[in-house]
Structures are given as C-alpha cells and as structure tokens.
Design a protein around this motif. Structure first.
Motif, PDB file in Angstrom:
ATOM      1  N   GLY A   1       3.446  11.565 -10.966  1.00 18.25           N
ATOM      2  CA  GLY A   1       3.947   9.817 -10.397  1.00 18.25           C
ATOM      3  C   GLY A   1       2.453   9.961  -8.904  1.00 18.25           C
ATOM      4  O   GLY A   1       2.103  11.162  -8.699  1.00 18.25           O
ATOM      5  N   GLU A   2       1.466   9.167  -9.439  1.00 18.07           N
ATOM      6  CA  GLU A   2       0.283   9.159  -8.572  1.00 18.07           C
ATOM      7  C   GLU A   2       0.531   8.472  -7.178  1.00 18.07           C
ATOM      8  O   GLU A   2      -0.464   8.626  -6.734  1.00 18.07           O
ATOM      9  CB  GLU A   2      -1.132   8.200  -8.871  1.00 18.07           C
ATOM     10  N   ALA A   3       1.138   7.487  -6.886  1.00 14.36           N
ATOM     11  CA  ALA A   3       1.417   6.259  -5.828  1.00 14.36           C
ATOM     12  C   ALA A   3       2.930   5.601  -5.318  1.00 14.36           C
ATOM     13  O   ALA A   3       3.496   6.016  -6.620  1.00 14.36           O
ATOM     14  CB  ALA A   3       0.176   5.486  -5.998  1.00 14.36           C
TER      15      ALA A   3
ATOM     16  N   ALA B   1       3.966   4.447   4.469  1.00 17.43           N
ATOM     17  CA  ALA B   1       2.479   5.694   4.995  1.00 17.43           C
ATOM     18  C   ALA B   1       2.419   6.660   5.206  1.00 17.43           C
ATOM     19  O   ALA B   1       2.480   7.468   4.557  1.00 17.43           O
ATOM     20  CB  ALA B   1       2.342   4.462   5.178  1.00 17.43           C
ATOM     21  N   GLU B   2       4.096   6.699   5.984  1.00 18.63           N
ATOM     22  CA  GLU B   2       3.879   8.335   6.260  1.00 18.63           C
ATOM     23  C   GLU B   2       4.241   9.112   5.282  1.00 18.63           C
ATOM     24  O   GLU B   2       4.107  10.526   5.223  1.00 18.63           O
ATOM     25  CB  GLU B   2       4.577   8.233   7.579  1.00 18.63           C
ATOM     26  N   ILE B   3       5.294   8.401   4.921  1.00 14.53           N
ATOM     27  CA  ILE B   3       5.948   9.324   3.821  1.00 14.53           C
ATOM     28  C   ILE B   3       4.754   9.310   2.458  1.00 14.53           C
ATOM     29  O   ILE B   3       4.337  10.517   1.656  1.00 14.53           O
ATOM     30  CB  ILE B   3       7.144   8.521   2.430  1.00 14.53           C
ATOM     31  N   ALA B   4       3.688   8.355   1.946  1.00 15.38           N
ATOM     32  CA  ALA B   4       2.727   8.583   1.309  1.00 15.38           C
ATOM     33  C   ALA B   4       2.036   9.714   1.588  1.00 15.38           C
ATOM     34  O   ALA B   4       1.644  10.955   0.695  1.00 15.38           O
ATOM     35  CB  ALA B   4       2.250   7.357   0.975  1.00 15.38           C
ATOM     36  N   LEU B   5       1.834  10.054   2.703  1.00 13.48           N
ATOM     37  CA  LEU B   5       0.283  10.634   3.882  1.00 13.48           C
ATOM     38  C   LEU B   5       1.454  12.550   3.128  1.00 13.48           C
ATOM     39  O   LEU B   5       0.767  13.441   2.956  1.00 13.48           O
ATOM     40  CB  LEU B   5       0.252  10.973   4.731  1.00 13.48           C
TER      41      LEU B   5
ATOM     42  N   GLY C   1       1.250  13.620  -0.078  1.00  8.36           N
ATOM     43  CA  GLY C   1       0.070  13.109  -0.482  1.00  8.36           C
ATOM     44  C   GLY C   1      -0.044  12.435  -1.844  1.00  8.36           C
ATOM     45  O   GLY C   1      -0.708  12.416  -2.902  1.00  8.36           O
ATOM     46  N   LEU C   2       0.463  11.214  -1.437  1.00 16.04           N
ATOM     47  CA  LEU C   2       0.227  10.582  -2.578  1.00 16.04           C
ATOM     48  C   LEU C   2      -0.532   9.706  -2.308  1.00 16.04           C
ATOM     49  O   LEU C   2      -0.955   9.291  -1.089  1.00 16.04           O
ATOM     50  CB  LEU C   2       1.616   9.900  -3.418  1.00 16.04           C
ATOM     51  N   ARG C   3      -0.955   8.261  -3.070  1.00 10.88           N
ATOM     52  CA  ARG C   3      -1.707   7.085  -2.901  1.00 10.88           C
ATOM     53  C   ARG C   3      -0.987   6.343  -2.391  1.00 10.88           C
ATOM     54  O   ARG C   3       0.306   6.985  -2.933  1.00 10.88           O
ATOM     55  CB  ARG C   3      -2.923   6.947  -3.551  1.00 10.88           C
TER      56      ARG C   3
ATOM     57  N   PRO D   1      -4.826   5.979   7.741  1.00 15.14           N
ATOM     58  CA  PRO D   1      -5.355   6.858   6.505  1.00 15.14           C
ATOM     59  C   PRO D   1      -5.219   6.582   5.272  1.00 15.14           C
ATOM     60  O   PRO D   1      -5.888   7.263   4.134  1.00 15.14           O
ATOM     61  CB  PRO D   1      -5.924   7.298   6.815  1.00 15.14           C
ATOM     62  N   LEU D   2      -4.387   5.472   4.238  1.00 10.33           N
ATOM     63  CA  LEU D   2      -3.839   5.945   3.514  1.00 10.33           C
ATOM     64  C   LEU D   2      -5.309   5.784   2.410  1.00 10.33           C
ATOM     65  O   LEU D   2      -6.456   5.214   2.888  1.00 10.33           O
ATOM     66  CB  LEU D   2      -3.278   4.728   2.796  1.00 10.33           C
TER      67      LEU D   2
END
Ligand code: AMP
Ligand code: MN
Ligand code: MN
Ligand code: MN
Length: 305
Positions: free
Chosen positions: A223-225, A242-246, A249-251, A277-278
C-alpha cells in the motif's frame, strides 16, 4: 517535468467518487462532468468492487479536458471490521483484478436477501425488492440502496438515520459479511499496475493499536498512501492522519467520496488541499504533471490552506 510538492498539493485532485454502477446516484459520465464543472483537474471514479463505469467516465472526463484516473474501492474484511482499499490507476482490463472483484461482489445478493429478511423481522417488509429498485446495478446491491428505500417509505428522515437505526453493525438490518482479504485486494491492485490507497482510515472502529497494525500491514503489503483529506474525516482527523502518513512514510490522498448531489454528501472538488509537508499520492504521476501544467496555464489552483 514533475511538479513541485507545493504545486502538486495545489492541484484540485478528487480521487474518490461513486456512480450508479455502485451506490452513487449519477451515471459515470455525469459524475465526471460534474467533477469538471466543480473545478476538479484530476479525477478518479472509484465504484465499490466494480470497474464497469470506468470507460464511460473516462470518455466524459477527456471530453471535458480533465485528467482521469481509473479506480475502484475494494471491500475488505480485516480484524473483524470492514475496511475499504482504493485501487487507483488500475488497468481495468486486468484479468486478476476483474476475477477478484467478481468474487468480492458474488456474496452481495445473498447478503441483501438476508438483510431483507432481517429487516422484515424488524418491521420493514419488502426491503430486498425495494433496495433492488434503487440499485443501478443488480449485482451491486448495497446498504445505501436499502437506506434510500427506507427513506422513501418515510420510516426515517435521511440515509444517515437509516444507518443509525437499521443498518450499522449491531442494528437489526445488519448482516455480517466476509469481504476480500487485505492481501488479496492488494495483490489484485498490484497485478493491475495500480496504486493502493487506504480509504477513510478515520472511519474504522479500531483502537490505536489495531489501526497501527492495519496501516503497517497495508504498507508492508505494498500500500502506498492513505486518505487524509476525505469526505468522512473531520478537520482534526486531517491532522491526525497527516501525522500517521508521515510516521509510516506513506503518501496522502484527497477524495470527496461523492455519491450524489443529495444526502449530505460532500461535493466533488471542494475539500481543502492536503496539508504540507505531505506528499500527494499523485506527485509523480504523468497525468498529474500534465494537469498541473494545464492548470497553471488556466490559473485555477486550490487556495492554500
Ligand atoms: P455496503 O458495501 O453494502 O456495506 O455499503 C457501504 C456503503 O454504505 C458505504 O460505501 C457508504 O456509502 C454507505 N454508508 C456506510 N455507513 C454509512 C452511514 N453511517 N451513513 C451513510 N452512509 C453510510
Ligand atoms: Mn458507498
Ligand atoms: Mn468507503
Ligand atoms: Mn467510497
């Protein structure tokens, strides 16, 4: 040339929407035209478990001068919860994807009949037949179609109330169902050359540990994002995911989850942009670069958040 992250985030991308092919109310071409008229520049149709609307939507998107992303939203069972995985930029002629989606859809009719029986016991007769009348695609009867029937009968004021009273887990019309396995859904998307995006992570009733386990498993399976700005998230959830994506390391993705002009759905193309900075999931897609270039020429970007 790839756009800068700022330019990519400023692109009006809406990568989650539904047509009559699943539980939306408009035809695929109508959803595409509406997206274009709402200022969307990069648009995905993502019907539940079905790709049959994509050719029509693509033709309408191209006619409207809007970049099109073929998509699908796959129903998955994970940890006792139903979760949704978006496949974006899929080759929708891919046999493995088509066969996997067909298997995922196969149980829907039996489930819908059981829902009809359960609702009859709860004092709502004729709901299976009623839901079918609202389903644009008889192979894809969804709880949404039951909800529209029950609203039309005057039993509830709106679709949300039907879910609260009848259709959510634990309510009398809810019938548990086994959807695709997460690993299978990711494999079909990969086979179709697509990008997997975890849909509306804020909607799952999972504790922090389970949610982290899900996102870790999703990422490790390719999974990428994750969706960060989407129709199901409140503003504070934009920040949380947003924090979890960062952290993972996901988009990030942005999608209205539009189902139709009514029922309180979020309009196409109207959500805020992804916060910096997503990195948008579309940051290095050639069709996004083109859309950014065309948008720069026409001067229509999202206001920055
Ligand atoms: P199904 O795939 O048949 O279980 O139906 C799931 C669909 O029901 C989702 O894709 C949403 O469109 C809709 N849905 C789920 N929960 C709600 C809710 N609380 N209010 C309104 N619509 C909902
Ligand atoms: Mn839906
Ligand atoms: Mn969904
Ligand atoms: Mn959806």
């Amino acid at each position: 040339m790839m756009p800068s992250p700022d330019a990519a985030r400023a692109l009006n991308a809406d990568l989650h929407s539904h047509s009559r092919v699943s539980d939306g109310v408009l035809a695929p071409a109508e959803v595409a035209r509406r997206a274009a008229s709402q200022g969307v520049r990069l648009f995905a149709l993502t019907d539940h478990d079905e790709v049959a609307g994509l050719s029509e939507a693509r033709a309408a998107a191209f006619a409207a001068g809007m970049a099109f992303v073929p998509g699908v939203e796959i129903s998955v069972s994970w940890g006792g919860e139903t979760i949704h995985v978006l496949g974006l930029r899929v080759d929708f002629a891919c046999e493995a994807l088509i066969a996997g989606l067909a298997r995922t859809r196969a149980g829907r009719d039996a489930r819908a009949r059981e829902m009809g029986e359960a609702l009859a016991r709860a004092g709502v007769p004729g709901a299976y037949e009623g839901a079918l009348r609202y389903a644009g695609n008889p192979a894809l009867v969804s709880r949404t179609h039951f909800a529209r029937f029950i609203v039309a009968q005057g039993r509830c004021a709106d679709v949300r109330e039907v879910f609260r009273h009848y259709l959510s887990e634990g309510r009398p019309g809810f019938v548990p169902h086994r959807w695709a396995a997460l690993g299978d859904a990711l494999a079909w998307i990969r086979a179709a050359g697509g990008t997997a995006v975890l849909a509306h992570p804020g909607r799952y009733r999972l504790g922090d540990n389970a949610l982290h386990a899900l996102i870790g498993e999703f990422r490790d399976g390719g999974g990428e994002a994750i969706e960060v700005v989407c129709g199901s998230h409140a503003r504070q959830q934009y920040r949380r995911f947003a924090e979890i994506a960062l952290e993972f390391g996901l988009r990030a993705s942005r999608g209205s989850d539009f189902h139709g002009p009514d029922e309180g759905h979020v309009e196409l193309g109207r959500l805020p942009p992804l916060p910096a900075p997503l990195v948008p999931v579309w940051a290095d897609w050639p069709e996004a670069a083109q859309a950014v270039a065309r948008t720069a020429a026409g001067g229509r970007t999202l206001a920055s958040a």
